[in-house]
Design a protein around this motif. Structure first.
Motif, short mmCIF file in Angstrom:
data_model
loop_
_atom_site.label_atom_id
_atom_site.label_comp_id
_atom_site.label_asym_id
_atom_site.label_seq_id
_atom_site.Cartn_x
_atom_site.Cartn_y
_atom_site.Cartn_z
N THR A 400 0.84 -1.20 0.00
CA THR A 400 0.00 0.00 0.00
C THR A 400 0.88 1.25 0.00
O THR A 400 1.78 1.38 0.82
N ASP A 401 0.63 2.16 -0.94
CA ASP A 401 1.45 3.36 -1.09
C ASP A 401 0.97 4.47 -0.18
O ASP A 401 -0.23 4.61 0.08
N LEU A 402 1.93 5.27 0.28
CA LEU A 402 1.64 6.36 1.20
C LEU A 402 2.70 7.43 1.01
O LEU A 402 3.85 7.14 0.65
N ASP A 403 2.32 8.69 1.22
CA ASP A 403 3.27 9.79 1.11
C ASP A 403 4.41 9.59 2.11
O ASP A 403 4.19 9.23 3.26
N LYS A 404 5.65 9.84 1.65
CA LYS A 404 6.83 9.60 2.49
C LYS A 404 6.77 10.41 3.79
O LYS A 404 7.13 9.92 4.86
N GLY A 405 6.32 11.66 3.71
CA GLY A 405 6.25 12.48 4.91
C GLY A 405 5.27 11.93 5.93
O GLY A 405 5.53 11.92 7.13
N ILE A 406 4.11 11.46 5.45
CA ILE A 406 3.11 10.89 6.36
C ILE A 406 3.60 9.57 6.93
O ILE A 406 3.40 9.27 8.11
N LEU A 407 4.27 8.77 6.10
CA LEU A 407 4.79 7.49 6.58
C LEU A 407 5.79 7.69 7.71
O LEU A 407 5.76 7.00 8.73
N ASP A 408 6.70 8.65 7.55
CA ASP A 408 7.68 8.92 8.61
C ASP A 408 6.99 9.40 9.88
O ASP A 408 7.40 9.05 11.00
N ALA A 409 5.94 10.22 9.74
CA ALA A 409 5.24 10.75 10.91
C ALA A 409 4.49 9.65 11.66
O ALA A 409 4.29 9.73 12.88
N LEU A 410 4.05 8.59 10.94
CA LEU A 410 3.28 7.53 11.58
C LEU A 410 4.16 6.49 12.28
O LEU A 410 3.63 5.60 12.96
N ALA A 411 5.47 6.57 12.12
CA ALA A 411 6.36 5.55 12.71
C ALA A 411 6.23 5.51 14.22
O ALA A 411 6.07 4.43 14.82
N GLU A 412 6.30 6.66 14.88
CA GLU A 412 6.23 6.68 16.35
C GLU A 412 4.85 6.27 16.87
O GLU A 412 4.77 5.43 17.78
N PRO A 413 3.73 6.79 16.32
CA PRO A 413 2.42 6.32 16.81
C PRO A 413 2.23 4.82 16.64
O PRO A 413 1.71 4.15 17.55
N LEU A 414 2.64 4.28 15.50
CA LEU A 414 2.46 2.84 15.28
C LEU A 414 3.28 2.03 16.28
O LEU A 414 2.82 0.99 16.77
N THR A 415 4.49 2.50 16.58
CA THR A 415 5.32 1.79 17.55
C THR A 415 4.66 1.76 18.92
O THR A 415 4.64 0.72 19.60
N HIS A 416 4.09 2.89 19.37
CA HIS A 416 3.42 2.93 20.66
C HIS A 416 2.22 1.99 20.70
O HIS A 416 1.98 1.30 21.70
#
Length: 698
Positions: A400-416
Motif C-alpha cells: 500500500t502506497d503512502l506519502d513519504k512524509g506521512i509514513l515517517d510521521a506515523l512511525a512513532e504512533p504505530l510503535t506505541h
C-alpha cells in the motif's frame, strides 16, 4: 565549477547515513531469522555481506570506531559459530544492530559515541569459544583437472592478470547422487558468476553437462582461494572443489586487444545477468567489467528537491485557476469572439498536462508502507521477550502506497500502539490456555486504501479493553466526574486512552505505566489531519485504526463562507448538505443541536469558536446551510452562510504567528488571489469531544 572537497565529503557522509540505515534494518531482520533458524548459512551470508559493506563505507567516511567494531564482528560470522552457538549469534546480531544505530546517531549529532564494551564482550565470548570437531571439514583428495583453455581464453586470462586482477582455475566435482545434472550445472554457473567474472567454462552449456563429472572454470575474482572454495561447495550438488591460481600466458600486444577483451567480458556479464548471490560488498568498483555492465536504475533524490518541485506544481495549479477565471470573464464580455474557442482548447490542453504532472510528482513521493512495517517485528520481539510472552506477528498490505512524509510521521504512533498491544493486550500463556486460546498471541498489521485515505490497522487477539476499568481510572485521575463518565458512549470511553497522562498499568515498567505514548498517537494524527478509531471485544482482542490522507500536498475541498470569511473543508469529510430554518435548531445541555432524520446532530458555528473572528457584520439569516461532517463514526454539522463550490486546493502551511488557532490546518490561494483557510476537522471534533457537557454527537 568543481565542488570543494568539503562539499563532496558532506554528500558522501549523507549517502552513507542513508545506506547505513538500510543495512541496520537488514541486520534486525536477519537477527530475527536466526532466532527461528539457527545456523542458516544463507542468513549468515547476508549478515556478513552487510557488515562487510558497513565496515568499508564507514572507514571511507572516517568513522573508524564503527569500522573497527564491524571488523571484530566479521570474525565471528562463520558457519562454525552459527552451527554451534546459533542462539547466541542471533542475539549478537540484534545487539550489533542497536549498537551500530547508537554510533550512527552520535555521528550525525557530532557527539562522542557511547561505549561498546558489552558488545565487544559478546563478540569475544563467541570468538574464543572452543571449536567443534563436527564442524571441521576433512581434507579431500585433489580433483583431476586439465584446465586446457583455448588461445583466446588464455589471452583473456593474461589480460586480466596484467590489469591487476587475481585469476583462478577452479574444478568442481559433481555429486554422484545428483540426478539432475543440467540443473546442478546451472546452479554452479550462477555461483561462479556471483564470485567474479567467468573467463572460461567447461562444459559451456547445460546440455553438455549431463554427461560430465567435473566442471572446470577460469575465474577473475578479488576473493581468496579459501573463500571461493567455500562458496563453490554447494551442498548436495558439489562434492569436491579445487582452486588454484592461474598463470598468465606470455603473449604480446595486450594493449591492442584490451578493448576487445573488455567488450567480451561485458557481454558475458550481460548474458549472466544480475544474480541474487552476488557479493557486491567484496567487489571494488573499477576492477571488474561485469560490475560496469550492470545498469543502476534507482536514483536517490533528496526529499527537499521533490518538495520544491511539488511547490512549483502547486503554483502552476493556482495559475491554471487564474487562467480559468480570466477565460470566464472573457466569455462573458466577448461571447462571439472566435479566439475564445482557441483559448479554451489551449487551457484544456494545459490542464490535462498539468494534471498528469501533478500525479507524477505525487507518485514520486509515494512509498510502500512496507518501509514502516519492517521495523515492527523487532519491536514485537523485544517487548514480548521483556514481558515473558510468546507473540507472533502477521503482516498484510505491505505494498500500500503512502506519502513519504506521512509514513515517517506515523512511525512513532504505530510503535506505541504495537508496544501497548503486546504489553496490555496479549495475555500470558497460562491465561490464554485457560481461556481456550493458543499459547502464542498474534499481532495483525494491515494497510489498505479507502477513498482518499490510507488505513493502517493494528489488531490483537488478546484480552480486549475493560470499559469498567477505563471509567474507574478516568474518575481516579480526575478526567471527569462520575456522572459525566457514566453518560459516555463506548467509543467515547475508548477514546480516553488517548488522554495525556492516562494509563491503566498497575505498575511502572520499562514498557508502560508512565501515561505517555498513546496521547502522542492522537497528537500526530491531528497534525496529519487524520483520525484514530478504537474497537474492542472483551476476551477477543482490540483493533486500532489509523486513518491518514494519502498526501498532504493537495486535496479536493468544499468552499463556504462564514461571517464574510472564506473556508474550505476536505470533500472526503463531507457526508451531506442540508438547508434548515432557525426554528429547527434546539438547545440541549447548552449546545445547539439539529434533529436530522431521527438523529441528534451537534451544530458548530465557526464564528463562535476561539480565535476565529468575523470580518463583516452581516445580519443573521433565517435560513442557513448545514454541512454534515463525518470523522470516523462521529458526525457534527457546520452552520455556514453560503456555499461557494468544489475546488482542488494546494495546501500551504501557515506559521503559528499568522494563524494561532489549531482549528485551521493550512491555507490556499484561489485564482483571483483570495486566501482560503482550510478547516482542521479532527481538531474541531477533538474540541467537541473534550468540551463539557459532551452533548449529542450523532
Amino acid at each position: 565549477m568543481s565542488r570543494s572537497p568539503e562539499d563532496r565529503g558532506t554528500e558522501l557522509r549523507a549517502l552513507f547515513f542513508e545506506s547505513a540505515n538500510e543495512f541496520l534494518q537488514l541486520l534486525n531482520e536477519a537477527g530475527l531469522e536466526l532466532e527461528s533458524r539457527p545456523g542458516d548459512e544463507e542468513v549468515i551470508r547476508r549478515v556478513r555481506r552487510a557488515v562487510h559493506t558497513l565496515k568499508g563505507d564507514s572507514a571511507a567516511c572516517g568513522f573508524n570506531n564503527l569500522s573497527e567494531l564491524a571488523h571484530e564482528l566479521e570474525d565471528v560470522l562463520t558457519r562454525r559459530v552459527a552451527q554451534t552457538r546459533g542462539p547466541e549469534l542471533a542475539e549478537l546480531v540484534l545487539a550489533a544492530a542497536d549498537s551500530f544505530e547508537s554510533i550512527l546517531a552520535a555521528a550525525q549529532r557530532r557527539v562522542d559515541p557511547p561505549p561498546m564494551d558489552s558488545l565487544r564482550a559478546m563478540i569475544r565470548a563467541l570468538r574464543d569459544a572452543p571449536s567443534s570437531s563436527a564442524a571441521e571439514t576433512p581434507p579431500r583428495a585433489q580433483i583431476p583437472a586439465r584446465f586446457e583453455w583455448t588461445e583466446y581464453e588464455q589471452l583473456m586470462i593474461s589480460e586480466a592478470v596484467h590489469r591487476g586482477e587475481r585469476v583462478y582455475n577452479i574444478a568442481l566435482r559433481l555429486d554422484p547422487n545428483s540426478l539432475m545434472r543440467a540443473a546442478a550445472f546451472q546452479l554452479i554457473r550462477n555461483v561462479l558468476h556471483g564470485c567474479g567474472t567467468v573467463i572460461a567454462l567447461r562444459p559451456e552449456d547445460s546440455a553438455a553437462a549431463a554427461s560430465v563429472e567435473i566442471v572446470e572454470a577460469a575465474l577473475a575474482s578479488q576473493h581468496s582461494e579459501a573463500h571461493l572454495a567455500r562458496r563453490c561447495h554447494v551442498p548436495a550438488i558439489v562434492s569436491d572443489v579445487r582452486v588454484e591460481a592461474a598463470a598468465a600466458a606470455d603473449a604480446p600486444d595486450h594493449e591492442l586487444i584490451g578493448d576487445l577483451l573488455e567488450a567480451q567480458a561485458a557481454q558475458l556479464a550481460a548474458q549472466a545477468g544480475p544474480r541474487e548471490d552476488r557479493d557486491p560488498a567484496a567487489q571494488p568498483g573499477g576492477t571488474s567489467s561485469a560490475v560496469a555492465a550492470v545498469a543502476e536504475n534507482t536514483l536517490r533524490v533528496d526529499a527537499s528537491r521533490i518538495d520544491a518541485v511539488m511547490n512549483l506544481v502547486g503554483e502552476l495549479i493556482i495559475g491554471k485557476s487564474m487562467l480559468h477565471r480570466a477565460l470566464t470573464d472573457f466569455d462573458q464580455r466577448h461571447a462571439r469572439d472566435p479566439v475564445r474557442l482557441k483559448l479554451a482548447d489551449s487551457l484544456a490542453f494545459q490542464s490535462r498536462v498539468l494534471d498528469e504532472l501533478h500525479k507524477c510528482v505525487l507518485k514520486i513521493r509515494m512509498v510502500p508502507v512496507e518501509q514502516l512495517f519492517r521495523r515492527i517485528p523487532r519491536v514485537v520481539r523485544d517487548v514480548a521477550k521483556h514481558c515473558g510472552k510468546d507473540v507472533a506477528i502477521d503482516v498484510a498490505g505491505q505494498n500500500t502506497d503512502l506519502d513519504k512524509g506521512i509514513l515517517d510521521a506515523l512511525a512513532e504512533p504505530l510503535t506505541h500502539i504495537v508496544r501497548n498491544a503486546v504489553d496490555h493486550g496479549i495475555e500470558p500463556a497460562e491465561e490464554r490456555l485457560a481461556a481456550g486460546k493458543p499459547a502464542r498471541g498474534t499481532i495483525y498489521l494491515n494497510a489498505y486504501h479507502q477513498g482518499t485515505q490510507v488505513v493502517i490497522e493494528v489488531r490483537d487477539d488478546g484480552r480486549g479493553i475493560d470499559l469498567l476499568q477505563l471509567r474507574k481510572h478516568a474518575v481516579e485521575k480526575g478526567l471527569a466526574k462520575q456522572e459525566e463518565i457514566a453518560r459516555l458512549t463506548e467509543p467515547e470511553v475508548l477514546n480516553l486512552i488517548f488522554e495525556p497522562g492516562f494509563s491503566t498499568a498497575d505498575e511502572i515498567t520499562e514498557v508502560s505505566g508512565r501515561g505517555v505514548g498513546m496521547d502522542i498517537v492522537r497528537t500526530v494524527l491531528d497534525r496529519l489531519k487524520g483520525t484514530v478509531q478504537v474497537s474492542t471485544q472483551k476476551g477477543r482482542g482490540t483493533t486500532i485504526q489509523l486513518r491518514a490522507p494519502l498526501t498532504l500536498a493537495s486535496i479536493q475541498t468544499l468552499l463556504f463562507r462564514v461571517s464574510g470569511r472564506l473556508f474550505a473543508v476536505p470533500l472526503s469529510s463531507v457526508v451531506e448538505i442540508a438547508r434548515i430554518h432557525d426554528h429547527e435548531i434546539h438547545r440541549v445541555d447548552q449546545r445547539e443541536v439539529l434533529r436530522l432524520r431521527e438523529q441528534l446532530l451537534t451544530l458548530v458555528r465557526l464564528s463562535s469558536l476561539d480565535r476565529i473572528h468575523a470580518v463583516d457584520s452581516t445580519s443573521k439569516k433565517k435560513k442557513n446551510f448545514v454541512i454534515v461532517i463525518g470523522a470516523a463514526e462521529k458526525r457534527f454539522g457546520l452552520v455556514v452562510d453560503t456555499l461557494v463550490g468544489e475546488e482542488e486546493l494546494v495546501i500551504k502551511a501557515l506559521p503559528g504567528e499568522i494563524v494561532s488557532s489549531d482549528l485551521v490546518s493550512g491555507a490556499s490561494i484561489l485564482g483571483d488571489g483570495t486566501v482560503v483557510l482550510i478547516l482542521n476537522v479532527p481538531a474541531v471534533l477533538s474540541r467537541l469531544s473534550r468540551a463539557t457537557p459532551l452533548g449529542a454527537i450523532a
